[in-house]
Structure formats: structure tokens, C-alpha cells
Design a protein around this motif. Structure first.
Motif, PDB file in Angstrom:
ATOM      1  N   ILE A 145      36.345  42.237  32.909  1.00 37.04           N
ATOM      2  CA  ILE A 145      35.863  43.581  33.254  1.00 37.04           C
ATOM      3  C   ILE A 145      36.876  44.351  34.092  1.00 37.04           C
ATOM      4  O   ILE A 145      37.075  45.558  33.911  1.00 37.04           O
ATOM      5  N   ASN A 146      37.560  43.639  34.993  1.00 35.98           N
ATOM      6  CA  ASN A 146      38.506  44.305  35.886  1.00 35.98           C
ATOM      7  C   ASN A 146      39.932  44.273  35.348  1.00 35.98           C
ATOM      8  O   ASN A 146      40.877  44.660  36.046  1.00 35.98           O
ATOM      9  N   GLY A 147      40.054  43.735  34.134  1.00 31.13           N
ATOM     10  CA  GLY A 147      41.312  43.852  33.383  1.00 31.13           C
ATOM     11  C   GLY A 147      42.471  43.080  33.948  1.00 31.13           C
ATOM     12  O   GLY A 147      43.620  43.444  33.681  1.00 31.13           O
ATOM     13  N   LYS A 158      31.710  44.936  29.617  1.00 28.64           N
ATOM     14  CA  LYS A 158      32.742  45.921  29.924  1.00 28.64           C
ATOM     15  C   LYS A 158      32.558  47.175  29.071  1.00 28.64           C
ATOM     16  O   LYS A 158      32.652  48.303  29.580  1.00 28.64           O
ATOM     17  N   GLU A 159      32.270  46.976  27.787  1.00 29.11           N
ATOM     18  CA  GLU A 159      32.079  48.103  26.882  1.00 29.11           C
ATOM     19  C   GLU A 159      30.894  48.976  27.314  1.00 29.11           C
ATOM     20  O   GLU A 159      30.931  50.202  27.177  1.00 29.11           O
ATOM     21  N   SER A 160      29.848  48.325  27.839  1.00 31.40           N
ATOM     22  CA  SER A 160      28.636  49.060  28.224  1.00 31.40           C
ATOM     23  C   SER A 160      28.585  49.370  29.712  1.00 31.40           C
ATOM     24  O   SER A 160      27.575  49.888  30.206  1.00 31.40           O
ATOM     25  N   ASP A 210      33.567  34.251  37.201  1.00 33.92           N
ATOM     26  CA  ASP A 210      35.009  34.459  37.369  1.00 33.92           C
ATOM     27  C   ASP A 210      35.644  34.927  36.063  1.00 33.92           C
ATOM     28  O   ASP A 210      36.495  35.838  36.055  1.00 33.92           O
ATOM     29  N   HIS A 211      35.246  34.306  34.939  1.00 37.33           N
ATOM     30  CA  HIS A 211      35.771  34.698  33.623  1.00 37.33           C
ATOM     31  C   HIS A 211      35.445  36.163  33.326  1.00 37.33           C
ATOM     32  O   HIS A 211      36.306  36.932  32.896  1.00 37.33           O
ATOM     33  N   GLN A 212      34.175  36.531  33.554  1.00 39.89           N
ATOM     34  CA  GLN A 212      33.749  37.888  33.238  1.00 39.89           C
ATOM     35  C   GLN A 212      34.399  38.916  34.166  1.00 39.89           C
ATOM     36  O   GLN A 212      34.734  40.023  33.732  1.00 39.89           O
TER      37      GLN A 212
END
Length: 359
Positions: free
Chosen positions: A357-359, A305-307, A351-353
Motif C-alpha cells: 500500500i505504501n509502495g 490499495k486500489e480501493s 507487514d506485507h500489505q
């Protein structure tokens, strides 16, 4: 059998052998039907099956003789004493089956996937005391299978059972329909008294695997077998490769082992309980390891998410899968098993990621 409870009948029969439903894939002619029935009357078969209406995958194949074959089955019962069974795919078939006093009606896999068709059949046979068996749907969907059974039960059909015939898959396999044993096991867990009949003919799609699949079914405490049987299987008008001769049916039934339902000796039971405790401990370790892995996955999700990096990294995933497949094989684990496990883990990781990423 008439007016008896199906479950009670099966439990009484189990003292000698499981229920055996046998006969040709298709009722080709009166002579063929009667020839096979007379060959089966002195075997372990209790029910004679024959396809009257055959829902084929593509047009142009033999799709059954239809209603003109129903009197042939009536003669089977009169001449041999065998009960009779046919597949029904709609309300019209159901009404004709009742009219000709067919003892066992089964709903095929293609029909089970259609709740509208199942409901019409349920309405047509409301409150019948006939045995009605529901094949699993083509796709591995337990709720769809249960839903079809529930529709019939709500219409007063009490002598219900299920047929496990395996599931279609895009994956290459040694089976025509992959057994996916966990699905009928889950059905049995949810409804312990529901009879489940195994269909090794449709699972295998050939003759060679029928014994092994039948033995596995009995090891899993299924209540019977439905095996396609033909006096001249190579000349059968449909599904020739998976039909066996009556004498082969006799051989298979003589070779099958019916396991005891439980341990009878205290010493053996004590040993089993010790092993089960070991399994419980390993299961706890597995859950802890999976939880720890998912915590790492979440940290990876935060880094992506940061990158502003995409969740799916195909090269990395293929690298992991190749490595675990190779490692699993050296430890005596099948590739199919490892692939299923790690694909499930990978999906959960995605699913976790995605959530991160989509908050």
C-alpha cells in the motif's frame, strides 16, 4: 570448587544428580539462615542461596538485611560445607561478595536489563574465578541476556552461567513468569557449553508447580535447579507462596527423572530418525503453505490499495482468530499455541500489505 572450571564441575556432578541451589528467598536472621542450611546439608543441595539485598517491586516490602547478613553466610560454609550464593545488583554488592568469599554470584533479572549496571559489576569483579550466573531479563529479549553475559566474559569472568527464571507478561497465565522455553533453548543452541540453571520458584510463583517445571527443565537438558527453600515458608518475610520446606525438596529430587542424553540402542535411534524425517517433511509443507498464504495476502494488499482501504480489518481478524482457536482445540492444540502462531502470521500479513500500500 575453587579455581575449577564450572562446566567441568557440572559434567562430573551430573553422574549423580543435577546441581541444586537451595535456600530462603531472604536471609532474615542468623538463626533462620543456619537452621535452613543445616536442614539442607544432607540433601542434594550443593549451594546455599539467600537474598541479602532484595530489590522489591514496591517500597515498604522487606528489602533484605544487607551487608550484615554476609557473615551469616560465612558461618553456613564453615558449619555445613555448603557453597554460598547471593544476588548482586551493583558494583558495591559485588565487592562485598568477593570480600566475604561468596562462591556464587548471580545477577538478577532487574539488573540484567540495565547494561550500565552490568558493566559496572563486570568492572568490579574483573578476572574473578567465582561462579557468576546471569538471570534472564524480565522481558523476553535474548540479545539483552546474551549481552550481559558477554560483558562479563570480556572482563575475564570465565566461570559463567545463566539462570532461566521466566519472563513477565501482560497476559494472564498460570505462571508468575512465563517460561517461554524456546528462549533458553535458543541460548543453549548459540552457546552449547554455557551452563543454564532453571529457577522454578520464580517461574511458578507458588509451590504446586515446582516439580513439573523442574522436570521440564531437566528434560530440556538444563544443568541444575535453584529452588527457594525455607523451614517455615508460610512465615517467610518475602515470596512466601513459592518457597518449599527442605523435606519437600528431598521428595522432589527423589521423584525427578534425569533423562539420558542420547539414544543408546540402534533400533530406537532408527525409529527416532524415521520420525524426524516425517517432521522434516511436514515442516516443508508448512513453509510451502505459508508462502502460498502470503501470496494471497499480497493480492489482498493490492485490492486494498486500489480501493484505498485500511490494512487492519479488526472484525475480519477477530473472526479468523475465533475460528482457528475453536478448530485448534478440537485437534488437541492449546489456545495459547494457536494464538501465538496466528498472531505472528497476522503481523507478517500486515507487514506485507503495508509494503504494498505504501509502495
Amino acid at each position: 570448587m575453587k579455581n575449577k572450571n564450572f562446566r567441568t564441575w557440572l559434567d562430573a556432578m551430573e553422574l549423580s544428580h543435577p546441581l541444586v541451589i537451595a535456600g530462603p528467598c531472604s536471609a532474615e536472621s542468623e538463626e533462620q539462615v543456619l537452621e535452613i542450611a543445616h536442614e539442607l546439608k544432607n540433601t542434594d543441595a550443593t549451594v546455599f542461596r539467600a537474598g541479602v539485598w532484595k530489590p522489591r517491586t514496591r517500597p515498604g516490602s522487606f528489602e533484605g538485611n544487607g551487608a550484615i547478613a554476609l557473615p551469616w553466610l560465612k558461618k553456613v560454609k564453615e558449619q555445613t560445607g555448603l557453597l554460598t550464593a547471593i544476588e548482586i545488583a551493583n558494583a558495591h554488592h559485588a565487592k562485598l561478595a568477593l570480600e566475604f568469599d561468596i562462591d556464587v554470584l548471580w545477577i538478577g533479572a532487574r539488573t540484567t536489563v540495565n547494561p550500565f549496571a552490568v558493566q559496572e559489576i563486570a568492572d568490579a569483579i574483573q578476572d574473578t574465578d567465582k561462579i557468576v550466573l546471569v538471570k534472564n531479563p524480565i522481558n523476553p529479549d535474548l540479545d539483552l541476556w546474551i549481552g550481559a553475559i558477554e560483558r562479563l566474559h570480556k572482563k575475564g569472568v570465565k566461570n559463567l552461567g545463566a539462570i532461566h527464571r521466566g519472563f513477565s507478561s501482560f497476559r494472564k497465565s498460570n505462571y508468575r513468569n512465563i517460561p517461554s522455553w524456546q528462549i533458553p533453548i535458543d541460548l543453549k543452541s548459540k552457546y552449547p557449553t554455557l551452563p543454564i540453571i532453571n529457577d522454578p520458584s520464580h517461574i511458578c510463583g507458588n509451590r504446586t508447580g515446582i516439580f513439573d517445571v523442574s522436570q521440564t527443565a531437566l528434560d530440556l537438558k538444563m544443568d541444575g535447579l535453584i529452588i527457594e527453600t525455607h523451614c517455615h515458608p508460610d512465615k517467610a518475610w518475602s515470596d512466601a507462596k513459592q518457597q518449599i520446606k527442605p523435606e519437600r525438596l528431598v521428595e522432589i529430587m527423589n521423584q525427578l527423572k534425569v533423562r539420558k542424553p542420547r539414544f543408546e540402542q540402534e533400533e530406537s535411534l532408527s525409529k527416532l530418525n524415521a520420525l524426524r524425517n516425517e517432521i522434516n517433511a511436514k515442516d516443508e509443507q508448512l513453509l510451502e503453505t505459508l508462502s502460498e498464504r502470503m501470496q494471497i495476502v499480497e493480492n489482498i494488499g493490492k485490492a486494498k490499495k486500489e480501493s484505498n482501504v485500511a490494512v487492519l480489518q479488526n472484525a475480519r481478524w477477530n473472526e479468523i482468530l475465533d475460528k482457528v482457536l475453536e478448530k485448534g482445540e478440537t485437534q488437541g492444540l492449546s489456545k495459547i499455541f494457536i494464538e501465538r502462531i496466528f498472531k505472528a502470521i497476522h503481523q507478517e500479513s500486515i507487514d506485507h500489505q503495508e509494503r504494498i500500500i505504501n509502495g
